[in-house]
Design a protein around this motif. Sequence first.
Motif, PDB file in Angstrom:
ATOM      1  N   VAL A  20       0.822  -1.210   0.000  1.00  0.00           N
ATOM      2  CA  VAL A  20       0.000   0.000   0.000  1.00  0.00           C
ATOM      3  C   VAL A  20       0.856   1.260   0.000  1.00  0.00           C
ATOM      4  CG1 VAL A  20      -1.704   1.300   1.357  1.00  0.00           C
ATOM      5  CG2 VAL A  20      -1.923  -1.176   1.128  1.00  0.00           C
ATOM      6  N   GLN A  21       2.004   1.220   0.657  1.00  0.00           N
ATOM      7  CA  GLN A  21       2.826   2.420   0.800  1.00  0.00           C
ATOM      8  C   GLN A  21       4.180   2.302   0.105  1.00  0.00           C
ATOM      9  OE1 GLN A  21       3.590   3.519   4.877  1.00  0.00           O
ATOM     10  NE2 GLN A  21       4.417   5.499   4.324  1.00  0.00           N
ATOM     11  N   ALA A  22       4.943   1.268   0.436  1.00  0.00           N
ATOM     12  CA  ALA A  22       6.314   1.186  -0.089  1.00  0.00           C
ATOM     13  C   ALA A  22       6.348   0.985  -1.599  1.00  0.00           C
ATOM     14  CB  ALA A  22       7.086   0.074   0.615  1.00  0.00           C
ATOM     15  N   LEU A  23       5.526   0.085  -2.119  1.00  0.00           N
ATOM     16  CA  LEU A  23       5.549  -0.187  -3.557  1.00  0.00           C
ATOM     17  C   LEU A  23       5.144   1.031  -4.391  1.00  0.00           C
ATOM     18  CD1 LEU A  23       6.045  -2.143  -5.874  1.00  0.00           C
ATOM     19  CD2 LEU A  23       3.694  -2.979  -5.564  1.00  0.00           C
ATOM     20  N   PRO A  24       4.024   1.699  -4.078  1.00  0.00           N
ATOM     21  CA  PRO A  24       3.707   2.909  -4.857  1.00  0.00           C
ATOM     22  C   PRO A  24       4.804   3.970  -4.755  1.00  0.00           C
ATOM     23  CG  PRO A  24       1.788   2.203  -3.614  1.00  0.00           C
ATOM     24  CD  PRO A  24       2.944   1.367  -3.143  1.00  0.00           C
ATOM     25  N   GLY A  25       5.378   4.127  -3.565  1.00  0.00           N
ATOM     26  CA  GLY A  25       6.465   5.088  -3.409  1.00  0.00           C
ATOM     27  C   GLY A  25       7.673   4.724  -4.246  1.00  0.00           C
ATOM     28  N   ALA A  26       8.011   3.441  -4.278  1.00  0.00           N
ATOM     29  CA  ALA A  26       9.160   2.990  -5.064  1.00  0.00           C
ATOM     30  C   ALA A  26       8.915   3.163  -6.561  1.00  0.00           C
ATOM     31  CB  ALA A  26       9.475   1.526  -4.737  1.00  0.00           C
ATOM     32  N   LEU A  27       7.708   2.858  -7.002  1.00  0.00           N
ATOM     33  CA  LEU A  27       7.387   3.041  -8.425  1.00  0.00           C
ATOM     34  C   LEU A  27       7.465   4.513  -8.815  1.00  0.00           C
ATOM     35  CD1 LEU A  27       4.425   0.528  -8.812  1.00  0.00           C
ATOM     36  CD2 LEU A  27       6.765   0.280  -9.675  1.00  0.00           C
ATOM     37  N   ALA A  28       6.917   5.387  -7.961  1.00  0.00           N
ATOM     38  CA  ALA A  28       6.973   6.821  -8.241  1.00  0.00           C
ATOM     39  C   ALA A  28       8.418   7.308  -8.229  1.00  0.00           C
ATOM     40  CB  ALA A  28       6.133   7.595  -7.229  1.00  0.00           C
ATOM     41  N   LEU A  29       9.206   6.834  -7.278  1.00  0.00           N
ATOM     42  CA  LEU A  29      10.620   7.221  -7.213  1.00  0.00           C
ATOM     43  C   LEU A  29      11.361   6.783  -8.470  1.00  0.00           C
ATOM     44  CD1 LEU A  29      13.011   8.420  -5.699  1.00  0.00           C
ATOM     45  CD2 LEU A  29      13.254   6.240  -4.489  1.00  0.00           C
ATOM     46  N   ALA A  30      11.133   5.577  -8.904  1.00  0.00           N
ATOM     47  CA  ALA A  30      11.784   5.097 -10.134  1.00  0.00           C
ATOM     48  C   ALA A  30      11.388   5.959 -11.326  1.00  0.00           C
ATOM     49  CB  ALA A  30      11.427   3.634 -10.374  1.00  0.00           C
ATOM     50  N   ALA A  31      10.111   6.305 -11.413  1.00  0.00           N
ATOM     51  CA  ALA A  31       9.640   7.140 -12.530  1.00  0.00           C
ATOM     52  C   ALA A  31      10.282   8.525 -12.487  1.00  0.00           C
ATOM     53  CB  ALA A  31       8.116   7.247 -12.505  1.00  0.00           C
ATOM     54  N   VAL A  32      10.384   9.096 -11.294  1.00  0.00           N
ATOM     55  CA  VAL A  32      11.013  10.425 -11.164  1.00  0.00           C
ATOM     56  C   VAL A  32      12.473  10.361 -11.587  1.00  0.00           C
ATOM     57  CG1 VAL A  32      11.782  12.150  -9.465  1.00  0.00           C
ATOM     58  CG2 VAL A  32       9.426  11.308  -9.413  1.00  0.00           C
ATOM     59  N   LEU A  33      13.176   9.340 -11.133  1.00  0.00           N
ATOM     60  CA  LEU A  33      14.599   9.214 -11.485  1.00  0.00           C
ATOM     61  C   LEU A  33      14.785   8.980 -12.980  1.00  0.00           C
ATOM     62  CD1 LEU A  33      15.820   7.093  -8.453  1.00  0.00           C
ATOM     63  CD2 LEU A  33      16.268   9.523  -8.878  1.00  0.00           C
ATOM     64  N   LEU A  34      13.931   8.170 -13.587  1.00  0.00           N
ATOM     65  CA  LEU A  34      14.016   7.932 -15.035  1.00  0.00           C
ATOM     66  C   LEU A  34      13.677   9.193 -15.829  1.00  0.00           C
ATOM     67  CD1 LEU A  34      12.418   4.381 -15.311  1.00  0.00           C
ATOM     68  CD2 LEU A  34      14.806   5.010 -15.764  1.00  0.00           C
ATOM     69  N   ALA A  35      12.739   9.971 -15.343  1.00  0.00           N
ATOM     70  CA  ALA A  35      12.329  11.191 -16.052  1.00  0.00           C
ATOM     71  C   ALA A  35      13.409  12.276 -16.011  1.00  0.00           C
ATOM     72  CB  ALA A  35      11.029  11.728 -15.451  1.00  0.00           C
ATOM     73  N   HIS A  36      14.303  12.174 -15.064  1.00  0.00           N
ATOM     74  CA  HIS A  36      15.332  13.218 -14.900  1.00  0.00           C
ATOM     75  C   HIS A  36      16.733  12.724 -15.222  1.00  0.00           C
ATOM     76  CE1 HIS A  36      11.985  15.111 -12.779  1.00  0.00           C
ATOM     77  NE2 HIS A  36      12.599  16.251 -13.047  1.00  0.00           N
ATOM     78  N   GLN A  37      16.824  11.731 -16.086  1.00  0.00           N
ATOM     79  CA  GLN A  37      18.151  11.240 -16.488  1.00  0.00           C
ATOM     80  C   GLN A  37      18.822  12.221 -17.408  1.00  0.00           C
ATOM     81  OE1 GLN A  37      18.279   7.309 -18.066  1.00  0.00           O
ATOM     82  NE2 GLN A  37      17.480   6.383 -16.215  1.00  0.00           N
TER      83      GLN A  37
END
Length: 121
Positions: A104-121
């Motif tokens: 409920v918390q860690a997985l959505p946060g991790a997915l969002a974090l991965a997306a943010v990091l990929l978007a700012h490469q």
Amino acid sequence: METTAAVLVGLVAALHAYILVLEMFLWEKKPGLELHGFDPALARATAPLAANQGLYNGFLAAGLVWGLVAADPTGFRAQVFFLGCVVVAGLYGAATANRRILFVQALPGALALAAVLLAHQ
């Protein structure tokens, strides 16, 4: 990818705003009682602890919103920091309280974090 990242960050922020409302205002009412399966006496006894947790979830939501509206590099850094906090809190909660917090918390946060990091490469 930036749009996907922003949407995911917004969803995580909304989740934490909902958790704030649930833990601070609905803990002793039907939604809170059903979520945790507490009887009214236990809910009343744990309400101050839940309200404190809710406040922290509100800070996470506020930080994520700040990250969405602030210009880079501040916005990017705020998103990474607060999503990292969400992931760590979710992992800790899953390990110490309830395994479903992982999903409920860690997985959505991790997915969002991965997306943010990929978007700012």
